[in-house]
Design an enzyme around this catalytic site. Structure first.
Site, PDB file in Angstrom:
ATOM      1  N   TRP A  53       0.966  -1.293   0.015  1.00 44.68           N
ATOM      2  CA  TRP A  53      -0.024  -0.104   0.159  1.00 44.68           C
ATOM      3  C   TRP A  53       1.012   1.436  -0.027  1.00 44.68           C
ATOM      4  CZ3 TRP A  53      -0.112   4.051   3.953  1.00 44.68           C
ATOM      5  CH2 TRP A  53      -1.091   4.903   3.464  1.00 44.68           C
ATOM      6  N   HIS A  54       2.278   1.267   0.732  1.00 41.23           N
ATOM      7  CA  HIS A  54       2.783   2.381   0.768  1.00 41.23           C
ATOM      8  C   HIS A  54       3.496   2.623  -0.350  1.00 41.23           C
ATOM      9  CE1 HIS A  54       2.413   1.632   5.086  1.00 41.23           C
ATOM     10  NE2 HIS A  54       2.919   2.851   5.238  1.00 41.23           N
ATOM     11  N   GLY A  55       3.552   1.731  -1.346  1.00 41.22           N
ATOM     12  CA  GLY A  55       4.275   2.136  -2.652  1.00 41.22           C
ATOM     13  C   GLY A  55       4.506   0.787  -3.684  1.00 41.22           C
ATOM     14  N   PHE A 104       2.781   8.299  -1.165  1.00 40.54           N
ATOM     15  CA  PHE A 104       2.156   6.944  -0.876  1.00 40.54           C
ATOM     16  C   PHE A 104       0.567   7.147  -1.104  1.00 40.54           C
ATOM     17  CE2 PHE A 104       5.551   6.900   2.739  1.00 40.54           C
ATOM     18  CZ  PHE A 104       6.444   6.365   1.708  1.00 40.54           C
TER      19      PHE A 104
END
Length: 477
Positions: free
Chosen positions: A319-321, A477
């Site tokens: 989800w962060h990247g 993000f």
């Protein structure tokens, strides 16, 4: 428009606060909420006008799906709504990554710089909303109220991730609110976050960034430089993201609205379980309620529980990247959490000091994956940290800054402890706050003092950065 920019501090924010309070006092909550929704859309429009139609379409689609689910719950409608949100996020954020991972051409696919800002946060917020409506935990909303809920500018760009049931009653509440108290406390929290961002996070970033960039270019860092880079980034990320959350909570409280807390001294955690109860708390809550539990949680035996936990953290990392470094970071934290739970199951307990040291070391190692340009870069830095490199020499100035900041982070009370008597944020029901807290009583003199502090901070910031305020790290993000 950045929270740490002059147009926001001296133009947008005063107009938003004054307009909201005046309309609330003279025309009521509905007019005030409508004004706040329009202000939030204008705030988003400032970033990149081409992104506003994407946000507007997302809001309209989810609002209509929410109405359909409220009137007639349907697995098909619910599944289609969730899938559409994930497809939108996946197209902009992950399509190029997956195509590239398969060795295919990424021509015509969205680039990272094309990613609509805040899309991860407002998408997760709306997935949570649809899930709550489907589970009958949220009711049907009016279009204006829902637009405000999703686009509310203090949280829109980088969180926290909101729950419908937390925010809607506050937007609609007609109870008396003290303008002076909310302005004084909110302004103080905002100022603390601004100082943390401008004078702490950005400054320690000048230590970490050149070293990580050198490693990304192929340089083999010395042991001293590798540890300097890892510790400086550990501080930079915490100070930067917590500064944003402090500023968001402070802005919101100036409007008389409390946001959920997102940080509570995570580097004081004595276990990885404790760390995730303190770090990015609204993301942890989302992953638990809308991913870990639906996967089965701990209901089907220990083996599946650990599988669900590890899978949740891998997806949380992704989800962060869109990069394998984030997958590795999530897998590393998932492994640490599984080991933590296995250790607890033995009934053994470690003394708090070595437990803290072990936890903090694991967090530092994880941040190397999080920050590195690629996996080879991360493994190279970690190898140097383990001593497989030239020892090098420690920069006394850099380590002096790191030592002072580390002492502040580990020994000082956080801003929510200092203002605990004012309930400026929403705490989780199961969260125990440290009873030892300072008490601060607001006054108009204090308001003016903190206002002068903001002006001074902004002025020095402009002089030192030549009219170029830096973005917050979590914007990517």
């Amino acid at each position: 428009m950045l929270f740490n920019s002059l147009p926001f501090i001296f133009a947008f924010l005063p107009v938003a606060i004054a307009g909201y309070w005046l309309l609330r006092g003279y025309l009521g909550t509905m007019a005030a909420s409508a004004f706040l929704a329009l202000a939030s859309l204008a705030f988003y429009l400032w970033w990149r006008p081409s992104n506003l139609p994407i946000l507007a379409a997302s809001i309209a689609f989810n609002f209509l799906v929410g109405i359909a689910l409220a009137r007639k719950p349907s697995k098909v409608t619910f599944g289609a709504g969730i899938l559409a949100n994930l497809c939108l996020l996946g197209w902009f954020k992950y399509s190029a990554f997956f195509w590239q991972s398969l060795g295919l051409s990424t021509a015509g696919l969205p680039r990272l710089e094309d990613l609509p800002i805040g899309i991860s946060f407002y998408t997760f917020t709306q997935i949570a909303y649809l899930t709550d409506v489907y589970r009958k935990r949220a009711a049907e909303s009016r279009a204006m109220d829902y637009t405000l809920f999703v686009s509310y500018f203090p949280h829109l760009i980088a969180g926290p991730i909101l729950h419908h049931k937390e925010m809607m009653p506050q937007f609609a509440s007609r109870e008396h609110r003290s303008f002076q108290r909310h302005l004084a406390v909110g302004l103080a929290i905002f100022t603390a976050g601004l100082f943390k961002k401008v004078f702490l996070a950005d400054q320690v970033g000048t230590i970490s960034s050149p070293l990580f960039n050198a490693a990304a270019a192929g340089a083999v860092l010395t042991v001293a430089d590798a540890w300097t880079a890892a510790l400086a980034y550990t501080l930079q990320l915490y100070l930067d993201f917590s500064a944003y959350c402090d500023m968001a909570c402070g802005i919101s409280f100036m409007l008389g609205i409390r946001l959920p807390i997102n940080f509570f001294s995570p580097y004081k955690a004595t276990s990885m379980i404790d760390f995730w109860r303190r770090w990015h708390m609204t993301l942890s809550r989302f992953l638990r309620d809308y991913l870990y539990i639906p996967l089965g949680g701990n209901r089907h035996g220990s083996l599946k529980r650990y599988r669900n936990l590890a899978l949740t953290m891998v997806l949380g990392g992704l989800w962060h990247g869109a990069a394998w470094t984030f997958v590795a970071w999530g897998a590393f934290h998932g492994t640490c959490l599984v080991v933590n739970h296995l250790y607890r199951a033995t009934g053994l307990r470690m003394h708090p000091l070595p437990a803290w040291a072990l936890t903090f070391l694991a967090v530092i190692v994880g941040w190397v994956f999080f920050r590195a340009a690629n996996l080879d870069c991360a493994l190279g830095i970690l190898s140097s940290m383990m001593g497989i490199a030239d020892p090098g020499t420690f920069d006394p100035e850099a380590w002096g800054q790191i030592a002072v900041l580390m002492a502040c982070v580990l020994l000082m009370p956080n801003i929510y402890q200092i203002f605990s008597s004012h309930d400026a944020v929403l705490f989780p029901k199961d969260f125990t706050r440290d009873a030892r807290a300072f008490r601060w009583a607001p006054s108009m003199g204090m308001v003016m003092g903190f206002g002068a502090g903001i002006a001074l901070s902004a002025s020095i910031f402009v002089i030192s950065r030549t009219f170029s305020p830096s973005e917050f790290l979590y914007f990517q993000f």
